[in-house]
Design a protein around this motif. Sequence first.
Motif, PDB file in Angstrom:
ATOM      1  N   VAL A 144      42.227  51.634  36.794  1.00  0.00           N
ATOM      2  CA  VAL A 144      42.824  50.390  36.317  1.00  0.00           C
ATOM      3  C   VAL A 144      43.625  50.659  35.049  1.00  0.00           C
ATOM      4  O   VAL A 144      43.375  51.635  34.340  1.00  0.00           O
ATOM      5  CB  VAL A 144      41.748  49.305  36.041  1.00  0.00           C
ATOM      6  CG1 VAL A 144      41.098  48.856  37.336  1.00  0.00           C
ATOM      7  CG2 VAL A 144      40.689  49.810  35.066  1.00  0.00           C
ATOM      8  N   GLY A 145      44.579  49.810  34.779  1.00  0.00           N
ATOM      9  CA  GLY A 145      45.410  49.993  33.591  1.00  0.00           C
ATOM     10  C   GLY A 145      46.039  48.670  33.231  1.00  0.00           C
ATOM     11  O   GLY A 145      45.457  47.875  32.497  1.00  0.00           O
ATOM     12  N   HIS A 146      47.164  48.386  33.856  1.00  0.00           N
ATOM     13  CA  HIS A 146      47.814  47.111  33.629  1.00  0.00           C
ATOM     14  C   HIS A 146      46.840  46.004  34.042  1.00  0.00           C
ATOM     15  O   HIS A 146      46.271  46.058  35.135  1.00  0.00           O
ATOM     16  CB  HIS A 146      49.103  47.064  34.454  1.00  0.00           C
ATOM     17  CG  HIS A 146      49.876  45.829  34.203  1.00  0.00           C
ATOM     18  ND1 HIS A 146      50.673  45.690  33.080  1.00  0.00           N
ATOM     19  CD2 HIS A 146      49.931  44.666  34.866  1.00  0.00           C
ATOM     20  CE1 HIS A 146      51.190  44.479  33.097  1.00  0.00           C
ATOM     21  NE2 HIS A 146      50.765  43.845  34.167  1.00  0.00           N
ATOM     22  N   ASP A 147      46.622  45.045  33.154  1.00  0.00           N
ATOM     23  CA  ASP A 147      45.713  43.935  33.454  1.00  0.00           C
ATOM     24  C   ASP A 147      44.334  44.405  33.922  1.00  0.00           C
ATOM     25  O   ASP A 147      43.739  43.825  34.832  1.00  0.00           O
ATOM     26  CB  ASP A 147      46.318  43.053  34.548  1.00  0.00           C
ATOM     27  CG  ASP A 147      46.681  41.690  34.002  1.00  0.00           C
ATOM     28  OD1 ASP A 147      46.229  41.373  32.885  1.00  0.00           O
ATOM     29  OD2 ASP A 147      47.404  40.949  34.678  1.00  0.00           O
ATOM     30  N   ALA A 148      43.842  45.445  33.267  1.00  0.00           N
ATOM     31  CA  ALA A 148      42.584  46.064  33.706  1.00  0.00           C
ATOM     32  C   ALA A 148      41.442  45.056  33.802  1.00  0.00           C
ATOM     33  O   ALA A 148      40.658  45.090  34.754  1.00  0.00           O
ATOM     34  CB  ALA A 148      42.206  47.189  32.748  1.00  0.00           C
ATOM     35  N   ASP A 149      41.376  44.154  32.841  1.00  0.00           N
ATOM     36  CA  ASP A 149      40.239  43.225  32.828  1.00  0.00           C
ATOM     37  C   ASP A 149      40.216  42.341  34.060  1.00  0.00           C
ATOM     38  O   ASP A 149      39.156  42.041  34.614  1.00  0.00           O
ATOM     39  CB  ASP A 149      40.278  42.353  31.557  1.00  0.00           C
ATOM     40  CG  ASP A 149      39.928  43.178  30.322  1.00  0.00           C
ATOM     41  OD1 ASP A 149      39.371  44.283  30.498  1.00  0.00           O
ATOM     42  OD2 ASP A 149      40.242  42.724  29.203  1.00  0.00           O
ATOM     43  N   ALA A 150      41.406  41.921  34.498  1.00  0.00           N
ATOM     44  CA  ALA A 150      41.471  41.056  35.679  1.00  0.00           C
ATOM     45  C   ALA A 150      41.026  41.819  36.928  1.00  0.00           C
ATOM     46  O   ALA A 150      40.301  41.278  37.770  1.00  0.00           O
ATOM     47  CB  ALA A 150      42.889  40.520  35.858  1.00  0.00           C
ATOM     48  N   VAL A 151      41.431  43.065  37.035  1.00  0.00           N
ATOM     49  CA  VAL A 151      41.044  43.852  38.221  1.00  0.00           C
ATOM     50  C   VAL A 151      39.541  44.143  38.172  1.00  0.00           C
ATOM     51  O   VAL A 151      38.840  44.043  39.186  1.00  0.00           O
ATOM     52  CB  VAL A 151      41.861  45.161  38.313  1.00  0.00           C
ATOM     53  CG1 VAL A 151      41.445  45.970  39.536  1.00  0.00           C
ATOM     54  CG2 VAL A 151      43.356  44.861  38.368  1.00  0.00           C
ATOM     55  N   LYS A 152      39.037  44.440  36.970  1.00  0.00           N
ATOM     56  CA  LYS A 152      37.595  44.689  36.830  1.00  0.00           C
ATOM     57  C   LYS A 152      36.791  43.445  37.204  1.00  0.00           C
ATOM     58  O   LYS A 152      35.774  43.524  37.885  1.00  0.00           O
ATOM     59  CB  LYS A 152      37.260  45.079  35.390  1.00  0.00           C
ATOM     60  CG  LYS A 152      37.614  46.515  35.051  1.00  0.00           C
ATOM     61  CD  LYS A 152      37.192  46.780  33.609  1.00  0.00           C
ATOM     62  CE  LYS A 152      37.419  48.204  33.220  1.00  0.00           C
ATOM     63  NZ  LYS A 152      37.143  48.445  31.800  1.00  0.00           N
ATOM     64  N   ALA A 153      37.273  42.296  36.743  1.00  0.00           N
ATOM     65  CA  ALA A 153      36.559  41.050  37.043  1.00  0.00           C
ATOM     66  C   ALA A 153      36.564  40.794  38.552  1.00  0.00           C
ATOM     67  O   ALA A 153      35.579  40.307  39.115  1.00  0.00           O
ATOM     68  CB  ALA A 153      37.209  39.880  36.304  1.00  0.00           C
ATOM     69  N   GLU A 154      37.646  41.153  39.206  1.00  0.00           N
ATOM     70  CA  GLU A 154      37.759  40.926  40.650  1.00  0.00           C
ATOM     71  C   GLU A 154      36.754  41.781  41.431  1.00  0.00           C
ATOM     72  O   GLU A 154      36.137  41.312  42.386  1.00  0.00           O
ATOM     73  CB  GLU A 154      39.194  41.256  41.101  1.00  0.00           C
ATOM     74  CG  GLU A 154      39.437  41.211  42.598  1.00  0.00           C
ATOM     75  CD  GLU A 154      39.510  39.803  43.149  1.00  0.00           C
ATOM     76  OE1 GLU A 154      39.406  38.835  42.372  1.00  0.00           O
ATOM     77  OE2 GLU A 154      39.665  39.678  44.382  1.00  0.00           O
ATOM     78  N   LEU A 155      36.588  43.035  41.018  1.00  0.00           N
ATOM     79  CA  LEU A 155      35.766  43.952  41.822  1.00  0.00           C
ATOM     80  C   LEU A 155      34.326  44.094  41.316  1.00  0.00           C
ATOM     81  O   LEU A 155      33.453  44.544  42.053  1.00  0.00           O
ATOM     82  CB  LEU A 155      36.434  45.329  41.895  1.00  0.00           C
ATOM     83  CG  LEU A 155      37.843  45.316  42.511  1.00  0.00           C
ATOM     84  CD1 LEU A 155      38.419  46.724  42.514  1.00  0.00           C
ATOM     85  CD2 LEU A 155      37.849  44.735  43.922  1.00  0.00           C
ATOM     86  N   GLY A 156      34.104  43.717  40.066  1.00  0.00           N
ATOM     87  CA  GLY A 156      32.745  43.729  39.511  1.00  0.00           C
ATOM     88  C   GLY A 156      32.084  45.088  39.610  1.00  0.00           C
ATOM     89  O   GLY A 156      32.729  46.119  39.422  1.00  0.00           O
ATOM     90  N   ASP A 157      30.792  45.074  39.980  1.00  0.00           N
ATOM     91  CA  ASP A 157      30.065  46.353  39.965  1.00  0.00           C
ATOM     92  C   ASP A 157      30.078  47.048  41.328  1.00  0.00           C
ATOM     93  O   ASP A 157      29.266  47.930  41.591  1.00  0.00           O
ATOM     94  CB  ASP A 157      28.637  46.136  39.464  1.00  0.00           C
ATOM     95  CG  ASP A 157      27.902  45.110  40.309  1.00  0.00           C
ATOM     96  OD1 ASP A 157      28.424  44.736  41.387  1.00  0.00           O
ATOM     97  OD2 ASP A 157      26.800  44.688  39.909  1.00  0.00           O
ATOM     98  N   ARG A 158      31.026  46.653  42.164  1.00  0.00           N
ATOM     99  CA  ARG A 158      31.125  47.333  43.469  1.00  0.00           C
ATOM    100  C   ARG A 158      31.756  48.720  43.326  1.00  0.00           C
ATOM    101  O   ARG A 158      31.735  49.512  44.255  1.00  0.00           O
ATOM    102  CB  ARG A 158      31.962  46.476  44.429  1.00  0.00           C
ATOM    103  CG  ARG A 158      31.276  45.151  44.780  1.00  0.00           C
ATOM    104  CD  ARG A 158      32.268  44.154  45.362  1.00  0.00           C
ATOM    105  NE  ARG A 158      32.841  44.606  46.611  1.00  0.00           N
ATOM    106  CZ  ARG A 158      33.920  44.068  47.182  1.00  0.00           C
ATOM    107  NH1 ARG A 158      34.537  43.044  46.598  1.00  0.00           N
ATOM    108  NH2 ARG A 158      34.378  44.534  48.324  1.00  0.00           N
ATOM    109  N   THR A 159      32.364  49.006  42.183  1.00  0.00           N
ATOM    110  CA  THR A 159      33.030  50.295  41.973  1.00  0.00           C
ATOM    111  C   THR A 159      32.885  50.694  40.511  1.00  0.00           C
ATOM    112  O   THR A 159      32.632  49.850  39.656  1.00  0.00           O
ATOM    113  CB  THR A 159      34.534  50.183  42.348  1.00  0.00           C
ATOM    114  OG1 THR A 159      35.273  51.243  41.758  1.00  0.00           O
ATOM    115  CG2 THR A 159      35.158  48.875  41.897  1.00  0.00           C
ATOM    116  N   GLN A 160      33.059  51.987  40.245  1.00  0.00           N
ATOM    117  CA  GLN A 160      33.198  52.430  38.854  1.00  0.00           C
ATOM    118  C   GLN A 160      34.677  52.318  38.491  1.00  0.00           C
ATOM    119  O   GLN A 160      35.526  52.227  39.382  1.00  0.00           O
ATOM    120  CB  GLN A 160      32.766  53.891  38.731  1.00  0.00           C
ATOM    121  CG  GLN A 160      31.278  54.113  38.955  1.00  0.00           C
ATOM    122  CD  GLN A 160      30.946  55.594  38.879  1.00  0.00           C
ATOM    123  OE1 GLN A 160      30.985  56.293  39.880  1.00  0.00           O
ATOM    124  NE2 GLN A 160      30.617  56.066  37.686  1.00  0.00           N
TER     125      GLN A 160
END
Length: 462
Positions: A53-69
């Motif tokens: 993740v990079g651009h808008d990392a927080d939004a992508v992290k929020a979308e996928l949660g703990d399903r991935t590192q």
Amino acid sequence: MTSKFTIILAAGKGTRMKSKLHKVLHQIAGKSMVDHVLTQVEQLHPEAVVTVVGHDADAVKAELGDRTQFAEQKEQLGTGHAVMQAEGILGGRRGVTMIVSGDTPLLTADTFNKLFAYHADKGAKATILTAAAPDPTGYGRIIRGELGTVQKIVEQKDASPEEAQINEINTGVFCFDNEALFSALHEVTNDNAQGEYYLTDVIEILKNRGDVVAAYKMPNFDESMGVNDRVALSAAARVMRNRINEQHMRDGVTLVDPERTYIDADVKIGSDTVIEPGAYLKGKTVIGSDCHVGTGSTITDSTIEDGVTITSSTIEDSIMRTGSDIGPNSHLRPQSDIGEGAHIGNFCEVKKATIGAGTKVGHLTYVGDATLGKNINVGCGVVFVNYDGVKKWHTNVGDEAFIGSNSNIVAPVEVADHSFIAAGSTITDDVPFHGMAIARARQTTKKDYWDRLPLAESEEWK
Ligand code: UD1
Ligand code: MG
């Protein structure tokens, strides 16, 4: 067993989408593109999944949660540079790493499995998933040598006119020997038309080392479609829609016109249900068997039990129980619970209300913040007045009550079982068991009113 790892690339801005929203968060069939990718990847049960993740990392992290590192790519310097960011998590581990982009939402676990199998079979250090594109513009081209072996991948912007003629494209998916991948990535430079570190250059590097590089050409280009702009987004959505709709039809659902029926990826539908054109079934909606969903209905995150009829209505975050019906042109707002066999007719709105079994709310009525019992008749144009300008209040209506047309039930109030409310009443006090409330001005009738009119004298009116 060889360990499997997966890297999902999702750091790029996606400039060509011209959007405030990160590219991989754009939705197809109600689910973000990157979620589609991860959902398929999960079916392979990899030992580790790393999303870059990079651009808008927080939004992508929020979308996928703990399903991935997650691995962070601070500056988006290219796909090769993106993969390098996963070295902290995957570097030095033995196994096969599959790389997939977050913007190829149609690829299936079945294809991924075939790629892994082909990679193992060829004893390759790298295997590219390729496809024949009817129009290869924008994709990296696969350059094969005289014997058909893969030599390298050339990006659109770096391709010579002859290379640009090649229609075998890089889908952006690869299997790599994990250690070979990271060692080759250290040699990638940004000496190209875009000044980026291309992941695709790893192929030529490995080839030059004498490693086996293979390409598994998948038969279906559509599945490999990469989405870089809104035109491709709609094309991918169409492919996904066809796939989803075909599955429902195979499972026994009648879609009168599948080309014009919109069903999100996670919706479930029972057999012998009929869906008319222009219906939109969204989110986590579950529909039972033998239902009829009419033209122009939108159902979001709701549970529809068996034998329910929905005619041109909007249903959000609600439940309709067995044999109930609604419409045309009614609206269930969140937290509505329509009981077995209950009837919601036309031009009604229900919000945060429970409607008991067999109760009828036929026409032009608003029921908000209320609990209605069984077999109640709610007349035409009844308003459950739930809001005093500051706070919402609740009303209870008992079983078999009768509410006359054009009544206002001003909450909070209790209307008991088997009670009656006369038409046109404004109810502000509780109505007791077996009682009848009438709360309206008495009728005054002016006799011989006609005679008072000046017109009464004229010949014309006599
Ligand atoms: C890429 C491939 C191309 C292939 C196509 C398939 C490269 C250099 N090109 O091109 O050969 O045919 O995919 O769809 O790999 N990303 C990052 N960080 C970056 C740059 C990109 O994480 O610095 C991510 C993006 O978010 C995206 C993915 O990598 O999910 C692919 O990037 P994109 O810019 O879409 O590459 P394409 O031009 O489509
Ligand atoms: Mg792309």
